[in-house]
Design an enzyme around this catalytic site. Structure first.
Site, short mmCIF file in Angstrom:
data_model
loop_
_atom_site.label_atom_id
_atom_site.label_comp_id
_atom_site.label_asym_id
_atom_site.label_seq_id
_atom_site.Cartn_x
_atom_site.Cartn_y
_atom_site.Cartn_z
N GLY A 1 -4.56 -1.68 -2.63
CA GLY A 1 -5.11 -0.32 -2.26
C GLY A 1 -4.25 0.82 -2.40
O GLY A 1 -2.99 0.71 -2.51
N THR A 2 -4.79 1.80 -3.12
CA THR A 2 -4.24 3.07 -3.59
C THR A 2 -5.35 4.26 -3.50
O THR A 2 -6.42 3.80 -3.31
CB THR A 2 -3.85 2.98 -5.00
N THR A 3 -4.99 5.27 -3.10
CA THR A 3 -3.82 6.05 -3.23
C THR A 3 -3.95 6.79 -1.80
O THR A 3 -4.69 7.16 -1.40
CB THR A 3 -3.92 7.38 -4.46
N LYS B 1 -7.72 2.60 4.53
CA LYS B 1 -6.11 2.47 4.30
C LYS B 1 -5.31 3.48 5.05
O LYS B 1 -4.13 3.40 5.22
CB LYS B 1 -6.11 3.04 2.90
#
EC number: 3.4.25.1
Length: 258
Positions: free
Chosen positions: A30-32, A63
């Site tokens: 996972g990003t950002t 996230k």
């Protein structure tokens, strides 16, 4: 965490034994994640894309999670381990509050998360790193604060704004140009969406606002009133305003934020 370490250490995320592998393990990442302070609080936000190599593993992953009433965690890195670590962190803070009858200080929460990340170093060396961004409202100092980490658990307090994940370089550049000391809450939430948009424009692992699928960034605000996550309608309105402005100014805003 101490109880598990003493009685069933194999249940802790960082103590799991992995089978022998050749090369880096492919797992959803996972990003950002981005964060920015404003007078009276802090905003923590994240895009919704998870990737596995060159493939989009999930388009609507979450996230950003509340840690407790006055703090939140945004995860970057191996998604499965990161979510598990956040759940354990939430339980740690809840357990402390029930036993002691008081909340940990924001500094104490940041230090505890640092210890948990450090315990995952073995996994990080095998390519399963977790690098979160921690933000919260410090009731003792009456302001929002941001803490970033490295894979070894090293903690640094960030001033004004911060970003982590593969698109962090582009997001940080956007925030550097748009940040002001006198941002309102509305301007701060707009700023983080603009930063995520810029990150998605240059980083394939970062997902921008997806109007067709109605997938928008998760935006959270933490003030003296506590943690609040913006509704889908609020996130949609901010995202659409940013997209409309980019249609008018494709190279980015040249004047004031709003």
């Amino acid at each position: 965490m101490d109880f598990l370490a003493g009685h069933q250490p194999e249940m802790l995320p960082g103590n799991r034994q992995l089978p022998p592998t050749q090369g880096v393990i492919e797992a959803p990442h996972g990003t950002t994640i981005v964060a920015v302070t404003f007078p009276g609080g802090v905003v923590l936000a994240g895009d919704r894309r998870a990737t596995m190599g060159n493939v989009i593993a999930q388009r609507d992953i979450e996230k950003v999670f509340p840690a407790d009433e006055y703090s939140a965690v945004g995860i970057a890195g191996t998604a499965g381990l990161a979510v598990e670590m956040v759940k354990l962190f939430q339980l740690e803070l809840e357990h402390f509050e029930k036993v002691e009858g008081a909340q940990l200080s924001l500094e104490g929460k940041a230090n505890r998360l640092s210890t948990m990340i450090r315990s995952n170093l073995g996994m990080a060396m095998q390519g399963l790193a977790v690098v979160p961004l921690f933000a919260g409202y410090d009731v003792d100092r009456d302001k929002g604060r941001i803490f970033s980490y490295d894979v070894t658990g090293g903690r640094s307090e960030e001033h004004h704004f911060a970003a982590t994940g593969s698109g962090s370089v582009f997001a940080r550049g956007a925030m550097k140009k748009l940040f002001r000391d006198d941002l309102t809450e509305e301007q701060a939430t707009t700023l983080v969406v603009q930063a995520l948009y810029d990150a998605a424009d240059d980083d394939s692992a970062t997902g921008g606002p997806d109007v067709a699928r109605r997938i928008y960034p998760i935006i959270t605000v933490i003030t003296e009133d506590g943690f609040r996550r913006l509704t889908g309608e609020e996130a949609s309105e901010i995202s659409r305003s940013v997209l409309q402005r980019r249609l008018e100014e494709p190279d980015g805003p040249k004047a004031a934020l709003l």
